[in-house]
Design a protein around this motif. Structure first.
Motif, short mmCIF file in Angstrom:
data_model
loop_
_atom_site.label_atom_id
_atom_site.label_comp_id
_atom_site.label_asym_id
_atom_site.label_seq_id
_atom_site.Cartn_x
_atom_site.Cartn_y
_atom_site.Cartn_z
N ARG A 42 34.13 21.28 -32.68
CA ARG A 42 32.64 21.22 -31.91
C ARG A 42 32.28 19.74 -31.83
NH1 ARG A 42 27.45 21.30 -33.29
NH2 ARG A 42 27.90 21.06 -35.56
N GLN A 43 31.79 19.74 -30.65
CA GLN A 43 31.39 18.10 -30.42
C GLN A 43 29.84 18.05 -31.05
OE1 GLN A 43 31.36 17.05 -26.48
NE2 GLN A 43 30.64 14.83 -26.90
N LYS A 44 29.98 17.23 -32.09
CA LYS A 44 28.71 16.77 -32.84
C LYS A 44 27.51 16.30 -31.86
CE LYS A 44 30.78 16.16 -37.17
NZ LYS A 44 31.05 15.62 -38.40
N SER A 45 26.48 16.49 -32.19
CA SER A 45 25.28 16.00 -31.13
C SER A 45 24.94 14.68 -31.69
CB SER A 45 24.00 16.71 -31.45
OG SER A 45 23.52 16.93 -32.80
N ILE A 46 24.20 13.81 -30.99
CA ILE A 46 23.89 12.48 -31.08
C ILE A 46 23.25 12.48 -32.38
CG2 ILE A 46 22.61 10.48 -30.48
CD1 ILE A 46 23.16 11.33 -27.47
N LYS A 47 22.17 13.27 -32.57
CA LYS A 47 21.35 13.27 -33.90
C LYS A 47 22.30 13.55 -35.08
CE LYS A 47 16.79 14.78 -31.88
NZ LYS A 47 15.98 15.82 -32.00
N GLU A 48 23.30 14.42 -35.05
CA GLU A 48 24.22 14.62 -36.00
C GLU A 48 24.83 13.47 -36.40
OE1 GLU A 48 24.80 19.54 -35.64
OE2 GLU A 48 26.12 18.40 -34.99
N GLU A 49 25.37 12.96 -35.37
CA GLU A 49 26.28 11.60 -35.70
C GLU A 49 25.43 10.45 -36.36
OE1 GLU A 49 28.11 10.66 -31.91
OE2 GLU A 49 29.56 12.20 -31.92
N LYS A 99 12.01 8.87 -39.59
CA LYS A 99 11.15 9.62 -38.90
C LYS A 99 12.26 10.32 -37.75
CE LYS A 99 7.08 9.83 -36.10
NZ LYS A 99 7.69 10.53 -34.89
N THR A 100 12.20 11.58 -37.73
CA THR A 100 13.06 12.20 -36.69
C THR A 100 12.44 12.94 -35.64
OG1 THR A 100 13.69 13.94 -38.04
CG2 THR A 100 15.09 12.06 -38.32
N GLY A 101 11.32 13.23 -35.88
CA GLY A 101 10.34 14.11 -34.86
C GLY A 101 9.89 13.27 -33.74
N LEU A 102 9.38 14.05 -32.95
CA LEU A 102 8.81 13.22 -31.60
C LEU A 102 7.26 13.04 -31.86
CD1 LEU A 102 10.61 15.58 -28.89
CD2 LEU A 102 11.10 13.07 -29.75
N SER A 103 6.38 13.56 -32.92
CA SER A 103 5.16 13.39 -32.95
C SER A 103 4.95 11.71 -33.53
CB SER A 103 4.70 14.19 -34.15
OG SER A 103 5.57 13.78 -35.41
#
Length: 233
Positions: A42-49, A99-103
């Protein structure tokens, strides 16, 4: 089902249905291997990488290639040593809060503060409701107590009126000093005291004032006490 099938095979069951059990076990193992292969491919998402790279860097210790660490070493710092001239400072670096959220900045603190305010308001409402219930209970007890005391005084007043009429009659007094000193004719036979209009409350004087006045009259004129039930010399 898997545990049951595994238990059957571990006991080396030789019943006629054993080949089917083996085929089922092989199918389960094949499905698990397929899931593992899909997870690997499975190809990992950018956030996971990004998270994996960040965790890898944070777990690794600083090396000599780091300029800040190199400057500390030149000033006599050694790995694992606390900062400060006398070693009273921190040993581990200050942790990073990613900080990983969009707020926006400060949003989490705002949410926390609002939650605390909401909880505090809820506690205040509970406290006010509890106080209101306690006050209502106290007022009910006071009203009930006052009503009982009033009924008791009314009973004592009727007892005093009955005694006054009897003692006055014995002294050939045909007319009471006050109209309410005696009971009205037929009033003694009434049993329901709550439903009737009591004659002793029709005057301007209160029940306690009438009781005080009538008991004083009985003591002075007849030397009688209604609570003792005795005529003294």
């Amino acid at each position: 089902k898997v545990l049951i099938l595994a238990g059957i095979i571990d006991r080396q069951d030789v019943r006629p249905g054993l080949p089917m059990v083996r085929r089922m076990r092989e199918a389960i193992q094949k499905e698990e291997k397929q899931k593992e292969a899909n997870e690997k491919n499975r190809q990992k998402s950018i956030k996971e990488e990004e998270k994996e790279r960040r965790d890898l860097v944070l777990k690794s210790a600083l090396g000599n290639e780091n300029k800040g660490f190199a400057l500390l070493q030149k000033m006599g710092y050694k790995s694992g040593q606390a900062l400060g001239r006398s070693g009273e400072g921190i040993v581990e670096p200050i942790p990073l809060n990613i900080k990983t959220g969009l707020s926006g900045l400060g949003h989490e603190e705002l949410k926390k503060r609002k939650a605390e305010e909401k909880l505090e308001n809820y506690r205040q409402k509970l406290h006010m409701k509890k106080q209101a219930n306690e006050q209502a209970a106290d007022q009910f007890r006071i009203r009930f107590k006052n009503k009982q005391e009033e009924r008791k005084m009314e009973g004592d007043l009727r007892k005093s009126q009955r005694a006054c009429q009897q003692l006055d009659t014995q002294k050939d007094i045909d007319v009471p000093k006050e109209t309410w000193y005696w009971l009205e004719p037929g009033e003694e036979d009434k049993k329901d005291e709550e439903d009737k209009e009591d004659e002793c409350t029709s005057s301007d004087l209160s029940v306690s004032e009438k009781l005080h006045t009538l008991t004083a009259y009985l003591r002075e004129q007849h030397f009688y006490c209604i609570w003792c039930g005795t005529t003294y010399e």
